[in-house]
Design an enzyme around this catalytic site. Structure first.
Site, short mmCIF file in Angstrom:
data_model
loop_
_atom_site.label_atom_id
_atom_site.label_comp_id
_atom_site.label_asym_id
_atom_site.label_seq_id
_atom_site.Cartn_x
_atom_site.Cartn_y
_atom_site.Cartn_z
N LYS A 166 -15.10 1.00 7.16
CA LYS A 166 -13.69 0.62 7.01
C LYS A 166 -13.29 -0.57 7.88
CE LYS A 166 -10.59 3.91 6.71
NZ LYS A 166 -9.99 3.66 5.39
N TYR B 50 0.84 -1.20 0.00
CA TYR B 50 0.00 0.00 0.00
C TYR B 50 0.88 1.25 0.00
CZ TYR B 50 -2.68 3.88 1.85
OH TYR B 50 -3.22 5.13 2.03
#
Length: 330
Positions: free
Chosen positions: A177, A139
């Site tokens: 999330k 990421y």
């Protein structure tokens, strides 16, 4: 003129859409991937002109289907730092972002995008310089690599490019999330479920609960994005945190005391919260040893030099507001 927000149903994107609405902007194209359908709830109280899936959008935008577009707020990305599918991460965060950037440059559209403090990895300095950037996961690498592209095109770009390295963000509209939601969100839910908040104990020279992060309210992220939107002459890559390193103890004690206040109970000191068992320390997990950042703090020198001079909320201010908002949603 049209405005476009990618990741519009997500945490930061939906807060931006709402803030743009509050400024009288409703000609907004919302772009997202609603495979996780529950994210739609973030847009229920927002006004948008159209919704497009992310794949359809990038193809149509490149063709110029939307006429004159003033700006794109590019918030769409996979932000799960635990994701191990590198091909998916690079396609979603790097290749897709390049396609949106190329279309913006070709059409002279302001491009404001989400980078990440994950580009710094294990660094102990958090300044926008290549030599301190060393991402530790794919990421962070996807964000790092796109920032390198931006650095190469900035000298010749004829329209605004502004990237923001978000630090530890908390605030409304993040419930979808799940595990990647903020510490404040998880502390709130844990206290409501168990009557206490659990934090890591002593580790790497830091006392129990004293590991620190730069926690920043989504309110402040939105304000910075809109400031640069209003100043299209300002380009660059900027840290976006509060500029403060505050311990996890501050988050937990603010959450607990805010909930106590809502029940008409007085605030307690950290020592009192620990003594009463409202904050509990657990042994630091072996699985995280050597992989855990004990300190982050955004250097805001470059952001301030670009003209953003508003103060940032402290944890005590921002988390207290957030807890009150969360309590109203239950």
């Amino acid at each position: 003129m049209t405005l476009i927000v990618t990741g519009a149903a997500g945490f930061i994107g939906s807060n931006l859409v709402k803030a743009l609405n509050e400024r009288g902007e409703d000609g907004i194209i919302a772009v997202d991937n609603l495979t996780r359908a529950d994210k739609f709830k973030n847009l229920v109280d927002c006004e948008i002109d159209d919704y497009l899936d992310k794949t359809e959008f990038v193809e149509r935008f490149a063709r110029g289907d939307f006429g004159k577009v003033r700006a794109i707020f590019h918030e769409g990305a996979c932000s799960d730092t635990m994701e191990t599918d590198g091909r998916y991460m690079m396609d979603n965060n790097f290749r897709y972002s390049r396609a949106v950037l190329d279309a913006c440059l070709a059409q002279g559209v302001q491009f404001l995008y989400a980078s990440s403090a994950a580009t710094y990895g294990g660094s102990t300095r958090f300044v926008e310089e290549r030599e301190v950037e060393a991402p530790l996961n794919v990421y962070g690498y996807s964000k790092f690599l796109f920032d390198q592209v931006i650095r190469r095109v900035l000298p010749t770009a004829k329209s605004q490019i502004a990237g923001f390295r978000y630090f530890n963000v908390y605030g409304p509209r993040e419930s979808h999330k799940a595990r990647m939601a903020s510490v404040a969100f998880h502390n709130f839910n844990q206290f409501r479920a168990e009557g206490k908040v659990k934090l890591f104990g002593e580790y790497n020279g830091y006392a129990a609960g004293e590991q620190t992060r730069d926690f920043v309210s989504v309110e402040d992220l939105v304000k910075v994005n809109l400031h640069f939107f209003d100043h299209p002459e300002k380009s660059g890559i900027f840290n976006l945190g509060s500029g403060r390193a505050q311990p996890f103890n501050d988050i937990a004690s603010t959450v607990v005391n805010a909930l106590r206040a809502l029940d008409g109970e007085p605030a307690l000191s950290l020592a009192e919260l620990v003594q009463r068992g409202l904050i509990e320390y657990i042994p630091f997990p072996d699985a995280l040893r050597g992989k855990y950042q004990c300190f982050t703090q955004a250097d805001l020198t470059k952001l301030r030099a670009a003209g953003y001079d508003a103060p940032f909320l402290t944890v005590q201010e921002g988390v207290d507001r957030y807890v009150r908002w969360l309590s109203g949603q239950v």
